[in-house]
Design an enzyme around this catalytic site. Structure first.
Site, mmCIF file in Angstrom:
data_model
loop_
_atom_site.group_PDB
_atom_site.id
_atom_site.type_symbol
_atom_site.label_atom_id
_atom_site.label_comp_id
_atom_site.label_asym_id
_atom_site.label_seq_id
_atom_site.Cartn_x
_atom_site.Cartn_y
_atom_site.Cartn_z
ATOM 1 N N LYS A 125 -10.575 -0.507 10.193
ATOM 2 C CA LYS A 125 -10.750 -1.752 9.430
ATOM 3 C C LYS A 125 -11.032 -2.962 10.323
ATOM 4 C CE LYS A 125 -8.047 -0.024 5.580
ATOM 5 N NZ LYS A 125 -6.889 -0.171 4.692
ATOM 6 N N GLN A 162 -4.882 -5.321 6.777
ATOM 7 C CA GLN A 162 -5.895 -6.253 6.253
ATOM 8 C C GLN A 162 -5.919 -7.574 7.026
ATOM 9 O OE1 GLN A 162 -8.175 -5.403 4.163
ATOM 10 N NE2 GLN A 162 -7.287 -3.479 3.512
ATOM 11 N N HIS A 202 0.867 -1.172 0.000
ATOM 12 C CA HIS A 202 0.000 0.000 0.000
ATOM 13 C C HIS A 202 0.912 1.233 0.000
ATOM 14 C CE1 HIS A 202 -2.803 2.938 1.855
ATOM 15 N NE2 HIS A 202 -3.786 2.122 1.565
ATOM 16 N N CYS A 204 -4.740 2.411 -3.762
ATOM 17 C CA CYS A 204 -3.518 2.905 -3.105
ATOM 18 C C CYS A 204 -2.352 1.945 -3.290
ATOM 19 C CB CYS A 204 -3.737 3.150 -1.606
ATOM 20 S SG CYS A 204 -4.993 4.369 -1.249
ATOM 21 N N ASP A 212 2.791 -4.738 8.047
ATOM 22 C CA ASP A 212 1.595 -3.917 7.902
ATOM 23 C C ASP A 212 0.388 -4.853 8.010
ATOM 24 O OD1 ASP A 212 -0.621 -2.557 6.983
ATOM 25 O OD2 ASP A 212 0.351 -1.730 5.199
HETATM 26 C C1 LIG Z 1 -5.837 0.578 4.574
HETATM 27 C C2 LIG Z 1 -4.422 0.168 4.501
HETATM 28 C C3 LIG Z 1 -3.398 1.012 4.937
HETATM 29 C C4 LIG Z 1 -3.638 2.419 5.414
HETATM 30 O O1 LIG Z 1 -4.538 2.495 6.470
HETATM 31 P P1 LIG Z 1 -4.937 3.952 7.000
HETATM 32 O O2 LIG Z 1 -6.009 3.714 7.970
HETATM 33 O O3 LIG Z 1 -5.418 4.719 5.783
HETATM 34 O O4 LIG Z 1 -3.714 4.556 7.556
HETATM 35 C C5 LIG Z 1 -2.108 0.556 4.867
HETATM 36 N N1 LIG Z 1 -1.836 -0.680 4.416
HETATM 37 C C6 LIG Z 1 -2.796 -1.528 4.009
HETATM 38 C C7 LIG Z 1 -2.423 -2.901 3.556
HETATM 39 C C8 LIG Z 1 -4.128 -1.133 4.030
HETATM 40 O O5 LIG Z 1 -5.071 -1.973 3.620
#
Ligand SMILES: *Cc1c(COP(=O)(O)O)cnc(C)c1O
Length: 417
Positions: A236, A213, A133, A374, A210
């Protein structure tokens, strides 16, 4: 709202009934026709989070870590209790390893600007992957422009998964950090992060995962994973916007300089010299999103009550159903997601622009995402300007996938007559 009522709705071992779960989300009662397939962008909120946050404002609200009066103490207790819930959610060994931030984006920027700027030197390498992302690309580019690190990009293989063999060849003595996604938001590819961590550590590199998800879909155990940093975002995991989490091993956080300066993060301030708090408060400058943290804690309770294994099984089954259902649509090509895909169906409908697809789906009350998600570098690598992406949550069921498939057939007929 209480846990007792939830438990009767969601029986344990046999999993949960998404139709029952859906009733816990007021958005669906207020939008009766809505088929919501965009949880990867942001998940809807259960009643317990909405009401629990409002209730906190009504009963316990005051600023934290300051007042000596009882209300402030209670507010502080609830804020710190939320931190304990996050610690349990990630199975971190120490509550001081949990830093509240705004979102995943801020968590990664914090690591880049604090740990990165303090401990990396010109020529040091940070390895990311093609699945990332923008949040896990741009902070490292900013650091590159600032101190001259080298950004190395590990490729995907023909199936759309991380190419582990290629990844391994990119690691060297110069590698100081591997920063990769646990699960790709654009395709749903699950990254074998246990292998990534083992390989990175063998080369003496730190690892940031990260989990944006993965956190809503999988049990996550940072001690078992052995990662050094783990980031996820509240909105999320069925929690509020404006709150997120950075997990960092205590030893690392203790050695890191502050990310921002202000109130809450200091022990003593004079005009000559300021002493900083220990982690996590060192990294929480200013009045935090107190209600957001409490709401996040309630969201994690909600997830634990459903059962994280149950959620994983639910998403796996529904993803499988979706793959089969979409395979029946002529001209639809599902993007590869490597060895394991979870919760995300990203596809190209031959001859129809993703924005047109999503507009027709919207006329059928099916909400999906269209665009680059993104992840522009990944889209370029795949030779696409974007895709249409349907993503799943605990409230989705097979009927939602059927509605998606019907709407896609309508879109196809409309554009390809
Ligand atoms: C949504 C997402 C982000 C960013 O999350 P934010 O809440 O916008 O900071 C980063 N990495 C992944 C894999 C995402 O799905």
């Amino acid at each position: 709202m209480g846990p007792a009522s939830l438990r009767s709705v969601y029986p344990g071992p046999g999993g949960f009934d998404p139709k029952e779960v859906k009733r816990e989300f007021p958005i669906f009662a207020n939008n009766p026709d809505l088929v919501f397939l965009d949880s990867a962008a942001s998940a809807q909120k259960p009643r317990s989070v909405i009401d629990g946050t409002a209730e906190y404002y009504r009963t316990d609200y005051a600023n934290v870590h300051r007042g000596v009066y009882r209300l402030s103490a209670r507010s502080t207790e609830r804020y710190e209790e939320a931190r304990d819930k996050v610690r349990r959610f990630l199975n971190a060994s120490d509550r001081r390893e949990i830093v509240f931030v705004r979102n995943t984006t801020e968590a990664i920027n914090l690591v880049a600007q604090s740990w990165g700027a303090a401990f990396l030197r010109e020529g040091d390498e940070v390895v990311i992957s093609e699945l990332e992302h923008h949040s896990n690309i741009v902070p490292w580019q900013l650091l590159r422009d600032r101190i001259g690190i080298k950004l190395v990009v590990a490729p995907i293989d023909a199936t759309g998964g991380l190419d582990l063999a290629a990844f391994e060849t990119l690691l060297s003595r110069r590698t100081r950090l591997v920063a990769v996604t646990h699960m790709a938001n654009a395709t749903g590819a699950l990254v074998p992060v246990e292998r990534v961590v083992a390989l990175a550590h063998r080369h003496g590199a730190k690892v940031l995962l990260d989990g944006s998800q993965a956190a809503p879909r999988l049990p996550v155990d940072v001690q078992a994973l052995g990662c050094d940093f783990y980031a996820f975002t509240g909105h999320k995991v069925y929690g509020p916007t404006g709150i997120g989490v950075l997990y960092g091993r205590f030893e690392l956080l203790s050695a890191m300089p502050p990310y921002q300066g202000g109130g809450e993060m200091i022990l003593h301030v004079s005009f000559d010299k300021t002493e900083y708090q220990e982690p996590p408060h060192r990294f929480e400058a200013g009045t935090p999103d107190i209600a957001g943290a409490i709401g996040l804690g309630i969201a994690l309770d909600f997830i634990e009550e459903l059962g994280r294994e149950n959620i994983r099984e639910h998403e796996e089954a529904l993803t499988g159903y979706g793959v089969d259902r979409l395979a029946q649509i002529r001209g639809l090509r599902l993007l590869g997601a490597g060895q394991r895909r979870l919760g995300i169906l990203s596809f190209d409908l031959e001859g129809v622009h993703p924005h047109d697809v999503s507009q027709v789906l919207d006329q059928h009350h099916v909400a999906v995402r269209a665009g680059h998600h993104c992840a522009q570098p990944l889209m370029e690598q795949l030779g696409l300007s974007g895709t249409t992406r349907a993503s799943l949550g605990v409230y989705n069921d097979e009927a939602d996938i059927d509605r998606l498939a019907e709407a896609l057939k309508a879109a196809r007929e409309m554009f390809l007559r």
